[in-house]
Motif scaffolding. Sequence first.
Motif, PDB file in Angstrom:
ATOM      1  N   ALA A  26       5.454   7.142  18.135  1.00  0.00           N
ATOM      2  CA  ALA A  26       6.058   5.841  17.874  1.00  0.00           C
ATOM      3  C   ALA A  26       5.736   4.858  18.989  1.00  0.00           C
ATOM      4  O   ALA A  26       5.399   5.237  20.094  1.00  0.00           O
ATOM      5  CB  ALA A  26       7.568   5.999  17.747  1.00  0.00           C
ATOM      6  N   ASP A  29       9.907   1.838  22.736  1.00  0.00           N
ATOM      7  CA  ASP A  29      11.107   1.117  22.343  1.00  0.00           C
ATOM      8  C   ASP A  29      11.291  -0.152  23.172  1.00  0.00           C
ATOM      9  O   ASP A  29      11.729  -1.176  22.659  1.00  0.00           O
ATOM     10  CB  ASP A  29      12.337   2.023  22.497  1.00  0.00           C
ATOM     11  CG  ASP A  29      12.363   3.129  21.452  1.00  0.00           C
ATOM     12  OD1 ASP A  29      13.073   4.121  21.679  1.00  0.00           O
ATOM     13  OD2 ASP A  29      11.684   2.972  20.422  1.00  0.00           O
ATOM     14  N   ALA A  41      13.729  -3.941  15.694  1.00  0.00           N
ATOM     15  CA  ALA A  41      13.707  -3.047  14.534  1.00  0.00           C
ATOM     16  C   ALA A  41      14.939  -3.214  13.643  1.00  0.00           C
ATOM     17  O   ALA A  41      14.900  -2.878  12.455  1.00  0.00           O
ATOM     18  CB  ALA A  41      13.599  -1.597  14.994  1.00  0.00           C
ATOM     19  N   THR A  42      16.016  -3.744  14.216  1.00  0.00           N
ATOM     20  CA  THR A  42      17.232  -3.940  13.423  1.00  0.00           C
ATOM     21  C   THR A  42      17.564  -5.421  13.211  1.00  0.00           C
ATOM     22  O   THR A  42      18.570  -5.744  12.577  1.00  0.00           O
ATOM     23  CB  THR A  42      18.430  -3.252  14.101  1.00  0.00           C
ATOM     24  OG1 THR A  42      18.567  -3.759  15.438  1.00  0.00           O
ATOM     25  CG2 THR A  42      18.227  -1.739  14.145  1.00  0.00           C
ATOM     26  N   LYS A 112       5.597   8.040   8.304  1.00  0.00           N
ATOM     27  CA  LYS A 112       6.883   7.668   8.876  1.00  0.00           C
ATOM     28  C   LYS A 112       7.003   8.216  10.298  1.00  0.00           C
ATOM     29  O   LYS A 112       6.754   9.389  10.547  1.00  0.00           O
ATOM     30  CB  LYS A 112       8.018   8.205   8.013  1.00  0.00           C
ATOM     31  CG  LYS A 112       9.396   7.779   8.499  1.00  0.00           C
ATOM     32  CD  LYS A 112      10.484   8.246   7.549  1.00  0.00           C
ATOM     33  CE  LYS A 112      11.853   7.808   8.044  1.00  0.00           C
ATOM     34  NZ  LYS A 112      12.943   8.236   7.131  1.00  0.00           N
ATOM     35  N   GLY A 113       7.367   7.350  11.241  1.00  0.00           N
ATOM     36  CA  GLY A 113       7.526   7.761  12.624  1.00  0.00           C
ATOM     37  C   GLY A 113       6.239   7.781  13.425  1.00  0.00           C
ATOM     38  O   GLY A 113       6.263   8.069  14.620  1.00  0.00           O
ATOM     39  N   ASP A 119       2.885  -1.957   9.612  1.00  0.00           N
ATOM     40  CA  ASP A 119       4.060  -2.740   9.995  1.00  0.00           C
ATOM     41  C   ASP A 119       4.557  -3.592   8.835  1.00  0.00           C
ATOM     42  O   ASP A 119       5.765  -3.769   8.655  1.00  0.00           O
ATOM     43  CB  ASP A 119       3.715  -3.675  11.160  1.00  0.00           C
ATOM     44  CG  ASP A 119       3.503  -2.933  12.466  1.00  0.00           C
ATOM     45  OD1 ASP A 119       4.394  -2.163  12.863  1.00  0.00           O
ATOM     46  OD2 ASP A 119       2.435  -3.117  13.082  1.00  0.00           O
ATOM     47  N   ASN A 299       7.979  -2.950   6.897  1.00  0.00           N
ATOM     48  CA  ASN A 299       8.251  -1.518   6.896  1.00  0.00           C
ATOM     49  C   ASN A 299       9.501  -1.251   7.733  1.00  0.00           C
ATOM     50  O   ASN A 299       9.595  -1.692   8.878  1.00  0.00           O
ATOM     51  CB  ASN A 299       7.045  -0.774   7.479  1.00  0.00           C
ATOM     52  CG  ASN A 299       7.250   0.728   7.581  1.00  0.00           C
ATOM     53  OD1 ASN A 299       8.264   1.271   7.157  1.00  0.00           O
ATOM     54  ND2 ASN A 299       6.266   1.410   8.154  1.00  0.00           N
ATOM     55  N   LYS A 300      10.472  -0.547   7.171  1.00  0.00           N
ATOM     56  CA  LYS A 300      11.721  -0.251   7.887  1.00  0.00           C
ATOM     57  C   LYS A 300      11.446   0.489   9.197  1.00  0.00           C
ATOM     58  O   LYS A 300      12.188   0.339  10.165  1.00  0.00           O
ATOM     59  CB  LYS A 300      12.635   0.592   6.989  1.00  0.00           C
ATOM     60  CG  LYS A 300      14.007   0.875   7.577  1.00  0.00           C
ATOM     61  CD  LYS A 300      14.889   1.656   6.608  1.00  0.00           C
ATOM     62  CE  LYS A 300      14.377   3.073   6.423  1.00  0.00           C
ATOM     63  NZ  LYS A 300      15.289   3.874   5.584  1.00  0.00           N
ATOM     64  N   ASP A 301      10.375   1.275   9.217  1.00  0.00           N
ATOM     65  CA  ASP A 301      10.016   2.039  10.409  1.00  0.00           C
ATOM     66  C   ASP A 301       8.751   1.489  11.061  1.00  0.00           C
ATOM     67  O   ASP A 301       7.922   2.247  11.587  1.00  0.00           O
ATOM     68  CB  ASP A 301       9.818   3.513  10.042  1.00  0.00           C
ATOM     69  CG  ASP A 301      11.084   4.143   9.495  1.00  0.00           C
ATOM     70  OD1 ASP A 301      12.105   4.076  10.189  1.00  0.00           O
ATOM     71  OD2 ASP A 301      11.055   4.679   8.371  1.00  0.00           O
TER      72      ASP A 301
END
Length: 383
Positions: A26, A29, A41-42, A112-113, A119, A299-301
């Motif tokens: 990933a 962060d 991301a949120t 995923k991940g 993106d 993309n949520k992830d």
Amino acid sequence: MFQPRTAVLTGSLAVVAALALSACGAAPDNASTTSDGKNAATATSAADFGGMDALVKAAKKEGTLHAIALPRDWANYGALIDGFQKKYGIKIEVENPDGSSQDEINAVTSRKGQNRAPDVLDLGSSFALSAAQQGLLAPYKVTAYDDIPDSQKDAQARWYNDYGGYVSIGCDAKRVKNCPSTFADLLKPEYKGQVALNGNPTKSGSAFGGVYAAALANGGSFDDMQPGLDFFAKLKKNGNYTPVESTPATVEKGETPISIDWDYLNAGYADEFKSKGVDWKVAVPTDGQFSQFYSQAVNKDAPHPAAARLWQEYLYSAEGQNLWLAGYARPALMPAMEKAGTLDKTAAAKLPQVSGTPTFPTEAQQSKAKEVLAQGWAKAVSG
């Protein structure tokens, strides 16, 4: 959106870096988090992340945007990609530019991940609905969200329409004596082996639209896709339909002199083909007038969540919307921009002419149509 995604001038693609298949893990962060702990991301809006300046800073720190299935010659995406990179200094890596909407969804679910996951997504409307139902998309309201018509956005902001157009019939006037202008015309024996779709309608947004338009031209409705399947079965039986998926290369070779595709793509190809000696004519069939938009989503992830959201903001700015318009596509914010005086009127005047107000199938109608296609398309055009 000619190829499964649903169309691309593959020969003129500029070099865009593909995602390295060996990449894994990933994204860091801290690249997507502000000093006060807000995570891109949120973030459900730029304001939620601390404003546009904060979003731009975080996106620049990430430095990269992973896109997929964005041909440079599809609705002027080349200019959009270049414009974003120049404006923000963020590199856009486009994987599989000729891919389909389904390919985009598959890439999200299978990676995923992983850092090499897409993106952002640009999906055919029915595929955007499917992705949202699968929980793959992040809710995010661009600054211009309120100006997008309610019928063209998800109430949870997981997707919203970006640009669209009408199903049209493109024709090589040098190879075809009398170019067809309606679906009824396509059944004439003079078009034997010449009529193609841009992809497989079970995977491709434009081919899906082509079958829907054929249904409307033959007594069907948004609730009844079957007449569209029957039409192509008849087209196959009389020898007019060719299973060769239309691309600029097949057009130049004379393999697909008649192509059913979005009007903005066919109109764009008409410009491209002039220098190659191809007289490409475009007609929006009056007996099967079907309009559809593509939809943007994050993309949520997403491995680069700030860049993903900044890309959405750019696309829904006046600059981004007018660049789609310059590619003969009708941007979702066109009515609002016309009212605000920010619309490129010269580009708008060049759009293929249509009459009436477009209507769109509902989520339930599109889901039903996809089921009908999944069950019957192969049988309709086999043999």
